[in-house]
Design an enzyme around this catalytic site. Structure first.
Site, PDB file in Angstrom:
ATOM      1  N   ASN A   1       1.228  -1.322   0.004  1.00  0.00           N
ATOM      2  CA  ASN A   1       0.290   0.504  -0.127  1.00  0.00           C
ATOM      3  C   ASN A   1       0.921   1.214  -0.370  1.00  0.00           C
ATOM      4  OD1 ASN A   1      -2.419  -1.827   0.285  1.00  0.00           O
ATOM      5  ND2 ASN A   1      -2.239  -1.308   2.318  1.00  0.00           N
TER       6      ASN A   1
ATOM      7  N   ARG B   1      -4.752   1.715 -13.011  1.00  0.00           N
ATOM      8  CA  ARG B   1      -3.271   2.292 -13.006  1.00  0.00           C
ATOM      9  C   ARG B   1      -2.766   0.549 -12.758  1.00  0.00           C
ATOM     10  NH1 ARG B   1      -3.355   6.265  -9.899  1.00  0.00           N
ATOM     11  NH2 ARG B   1      -2.255   7.771 -11.519  1.00  0.00           N
TER      12      ARG B   1
ATOM     13  N   HIS C   1     -15.471   4.109 -14.404  1.00  0.00           N
ATOM     14  CA  HIS C   1     -14.887   2.805 -13.860  1.00  0.00           C
ATOM     15  C   HIS C   1     -15.724   1.862 -13.355  1.00  0.00           C
ATOM     16  CE1 HIS C   1     -14.344   2.190  -9.398  1.00  0.00           C
ATOM     17  NE2 HIS C   1     -13.034   1.367  -9.953  1.00  0.00           N
TER      18      HIS C   1
ATOM     19  N   ARG D   1     -13.942   2.102   4.926  1.00  0.00           N
ATOM     20  CA  ARG D   1     -12.933   1.720   4.839  1.00  0.00           C
ATOM     21  C   ARG D   1     -11.362   2.510   5.108  1.00  0.00           C
ATOM     22  NH1 ARG D   1     -11.133  -0.514   0.001  1.00  0.00           N
ATOM     23  NH2 ARG D   1      -9.538   0.090  -0.332  1.00  0.00           N
TER      24      ARG D   1
END
Length: 790
Positions: free
Chosen positions: A62, A424, A454, A583
């Site tokens: 991440n 990406r 998307h 989240r």
């Protein structure tokens, strides 16, 4: 007397009131707190030990992406004389980079310490990573022989001196670096060896039965480094890894003449490997002079160099999971889980018939993706199916879905695929699938310039006699078989005529590059999604002001859109209760007196990645939308996204039940405080621990076992039935010019010769079947006469 400039500034203040930053926070710092929350799972001793190690790896992965994309982009903006200012924190780009860099050392120290702790415990249990400073004589002999036989012939040591310039270090690649002491008086000698990506990074070494020992490839080379540079002697040694800016705009580069969009994206991917470095990670010990040489060559400041004493790029962790001895697996890993059948779908019957009878809702990963995959496969061979249309954003490398689309095209169906090549870090995989789909005869188109597609939507169209029927499949997550086992997402399968008409119009608009479609049931960005959210919030505000109960619920990955944040704060001030499960990033701070005191924000991080987006309005949630979009400006204004209503009572009750379970979570849930930090949810006295993900797993097993054979009517949870409503679109405004976007590139190739045995397409009841049959007969005659098939 005020000057003209002062008058203009005063007028500007009157036109645009100053921002209120009391209830907002910076996006980048909020994201770092989220990743720290991920690292918390590595510290949680109720999580199996090896699963904790995986969370350490996820934290690093991440962070790598964050540095490449967010910090890389901000670093570019920081070079501007007039820097843009963040509208949530009033910070310039350079101030944001400074704030991020100030947080990094503490995060990395925490990351390094928990890795060492977990690895030490694994070592005592029999899962052992060998280090070069503690190899036994037998292990050292094995490592030396392995190096000589397999590694030495592959590596290419480089000596960097004034006559041999510093090479380009590829983004994310691993290198061994060392200072060299030669026989001459030459100074500033540097040695580099790239760790071969073509070789297995994990090398298993002999170990006693019931244990597993391994050494990393870079440690194999380190153990034999003295023999790598001939007469030069290594003075120091370390593993290094460069993270480069990956925030490159594919549309900003421009497509060259006579260059198709796939070739353009391939060129962009090559360019990304050479963009400006953002940080340098060093594992090991280098002399100051050696490190300075590397840092200067990369043009990095001291604060952009981070050192540690653990391996870099922990992605290898997932590769050794399958090597764990059988007797240790129950202790070290989560209990294996297999997505369960949906209790409201009979897999022995036609999926199409069941969707025509009732809407179906799938909830991944608790329920299997198979009904959707089977439906598309069924359509590929159904003589009544005439077309399949779908948007694809991230696709599995081994995709049963794409194979079904290929089958459909080869069977003569009209198959249209919008493949988003700008997803990406999945660009290369999408390019390869686009090429395969096109070769099979699918019509492959790409998203409009400046607007990533998307949305997750698929439509199957059937001709029954003279009538057309449509099945529309809408998801909150990707049509991806791999992530459907890891990510928590919804998939709605519906034959609703209104949604079907909207979906048909959506695909038509995509093919024309029209982003201003007018839809009755769907909220479609970049034009129609945010107004839908605003109208829903406004309705609840009016109810609260009238003294009626009012409530809003959002489940999101991130909340950064300033207009939406301000509207939520307005709703809070009016007395609307706002519950949110977010989240990741939340630029809104809840509980700020007089601003957001009626807003409550939770986050759930656990075994599965929470990925679904839900918008619900009303105390009884009479308006429920599922969506592919977060409340981020990039999603609401700069992407093609879809929010879709849940109108079927059974499906609505299921969403209501699932979200209720997640709001009850007091194990993996955290609450966001008014200072922007996450804290564990407090349990009332006597309240039992409740882990929503584990409860949903148990529910999936229980429902699958209790599912009737065959299915009579859908089983709805026992909740109060509420009449479903949708947010009506605003009256059509005066015609305005469309956004200046290029029409999507469209490339269609001739269909491949139909494989032997696949003759169902000739049986289709649709115009053109006679022509297709004659064409096949003609091809057969040509083959008999000439011996050629083309």
């Amino acid at each position: 007397m005020p000057s003209k400039i002062e008058k203009k500034q005063a007028a500007a203040k009157l036109r645009k009131p100053p921002r209120d930053f009391s209830y907002t926070q910076n996006r980048e710092l909020s994201w770092l707190r989220f990743d720290n929350r991920v690292l918390d799972e590595a510290f949680d001793e109720t999580v199996p030990l090896f699963e904790r190690l995986k969370f350490v790896s996820i934290f690093e992965s991440n962070l790598d992406e964050f540095l490449m994309v967010r910090v890389g982009g901000l670093s570019d903006l920081a070079e501007l004389k007039k820097q843009p200012v963040d509208n949530k924190s009033n910070m310039t780009a350079s101030e944001q980079v400074d704030a991020v860099m100030a947080e990094m050392p503490g995060l990395l120290t925490r990351w390094e310490s928990i890795f060492k702790s977990i690895e030490g415990k694994l070592d005592t249990l029999g899962v052992h990573r060998a280090r070069i400073d503690s190899l036994t004589p037998e292990e050292r002999t094995f490592v030396t022989r392995y190096f000589q036989a397999y590694v030495s012939p592959v590596i290419s040591p480089l000596v960097i001196d004034p006559r041999h310039p510093f090479p380009n270090l590829r983004n994310g690649a691993l290198y061994l670096a060392c200072g060299l002491d030669g026989a001459t008086d030459e100074e500033s000698l540097l040695g580099l060896i790239e760790i071969p990506a073509s070789m297995n990074r994990v090398v298993e070494i002999p170990s006693p039965t019931g244990t597993y020992s391994y050494i990393l490839l870079e440690d194999v080379i380190l153990a034999c480094l003295d023999s790598c540079f001939g007469s030069y002697r290594p003075l120091d040694r370390a593993l290094i890894r460069v993270t480069r800016n990956a925030d490159i705009d594919p549309d900003g580069e421009g497509v060259e003449e006579e260059e198709d969009y796939r070739q353009h994206m391939k060129r962009i991917l090559k360019k990304r490997l050479r963009l400006q470095p953002v940080v340098l990670a060093v594992s090991g010990s280098l002399e100051k002079a050696t490190l300075k040489t590397i840092r200067k060559a990369l043009e990095l400041s001291r604060r952009s160099v981070f050192t540690c004493d653990i391996p870099l790029d922990l992605g290898y962790v997932f590769g050794i999971e399958g090597k764990i001895p059988e007797h240790l697996r129950n202790e070290l890993l989560f209990t294996p889980f297999r997505p369960q059948p949906n209790p409201n779908i009979d897999m022995t019957r036609s999926i199409r018939e069941q969707v025509l009878q009732h809407d179906k809702l799938l909830f991944y990963p608790y329920e299997a993706m198979n009904p959707f995959l089977d439906l598309v496969h069924e359509a590929a061979y159904d003589p009544e199916c005439i077309s399949l249309r779908i948007t694809l954003y991230r696709v599995a490398k081994q995709s049963r879905l794409c194979e079904s689309l290929i089958d459909a095209a080869e069977n003569g169906k009209e198959v249209t695929v919008l493949m988003e090549l700008r997803a990406r870090f999945d660009e290369q995989n999408n390019i390869e699938w686009a090429e395969r789909l096109e070769e099979a005869g699918c019509t492959v188109i790409y998203g409009s310039e400046g607007f990533k597609c998307h949305s997750k939507i698929c439509q199957l169209t059937y001709r029954e006699g003279m009538a057309l029927t449509r099945l529309t499949l809408l998801g909150t997550g990707n049509f991806n078989e791999k992530t459907a086992k890891l990510y928590s997402d919804f998939m709605l399968m519906t034959a609703h005529p209104g949604i079907g008409e909207d979906a048909n119009l959506f695909f038509r608009n995509l093919s024309l590059g029209n982003l201003r479609g007018d839809y009755r049931f769907l909220g479609v960005a970049p034009v129609g999604l945010k107004p839908l959210i605003m109208r829903g919030l406004d309705r609840e505000i009016q109810r609260a002001l009238a003294g009626e109960p009012a409530r809003v619920f959002f489940k999101l990955n991130s909340l950064t859109d300033r207009e939406v944040i301000d509207k939520i704060a307005e709703a809070s001030c009016a007395g609307v209760r706002v519950d949110m499960i977010i989240r990741g990033i939340s630029c809104l701070k809840p509980g700020v007196p007089g601003k957001t005191e009626n807003v409550h924000v939770r986050s759930i991080v656990g075994r599965f990645l929470e990925h679904a987006r839900v918008y619900a309005f009303g105390v009884d949630s009479d308006m429920i939308y599922l969506s592919s979009a977060d409340m981020m400006t990039r999603n609401t204004e700069h992407r093609v996204e879809i929010a879709f209503p849940v109108l079927d009572p059974t499906c609505r009750a299921l969403v209501h039940e699932y979200m209720g379970m997640q709001l009850r979570d007091n194990v993996k849930a955290r609450s966001l405080t008014s200072d922007g930090t996450w804290v564990p949810v407090e349990r009332a006295e006597g309240e039992k621990p409740f882990n929503s993900q584990e409860a949903l797993l148990e529910r999936a097993y229980r429902n699958a076992e209790a599912a009737p054979e065959p299915e009579p009517q859908p089983i709805a949870p026992k909740v109060q039935e509420v009449q479903a409503t949708v947010i009506e679109p605003e009256p059509a405004p005066e015609p305005q010019p469309e956004p200046q976007v290029a029409k999507p590139s469209s490339e269609t190739s001739a269909r491949r010769e139909k494989p032997a045995g696949k003759t169902k397409a000739i049986e289709r009841h649709r115009p053109g079947r006679v022509r297709m049959g004659l064409g096949l007969i003609g091809l057969g005659l040509k083959t008999l006469i000439t011996g050629k098939t083309k």
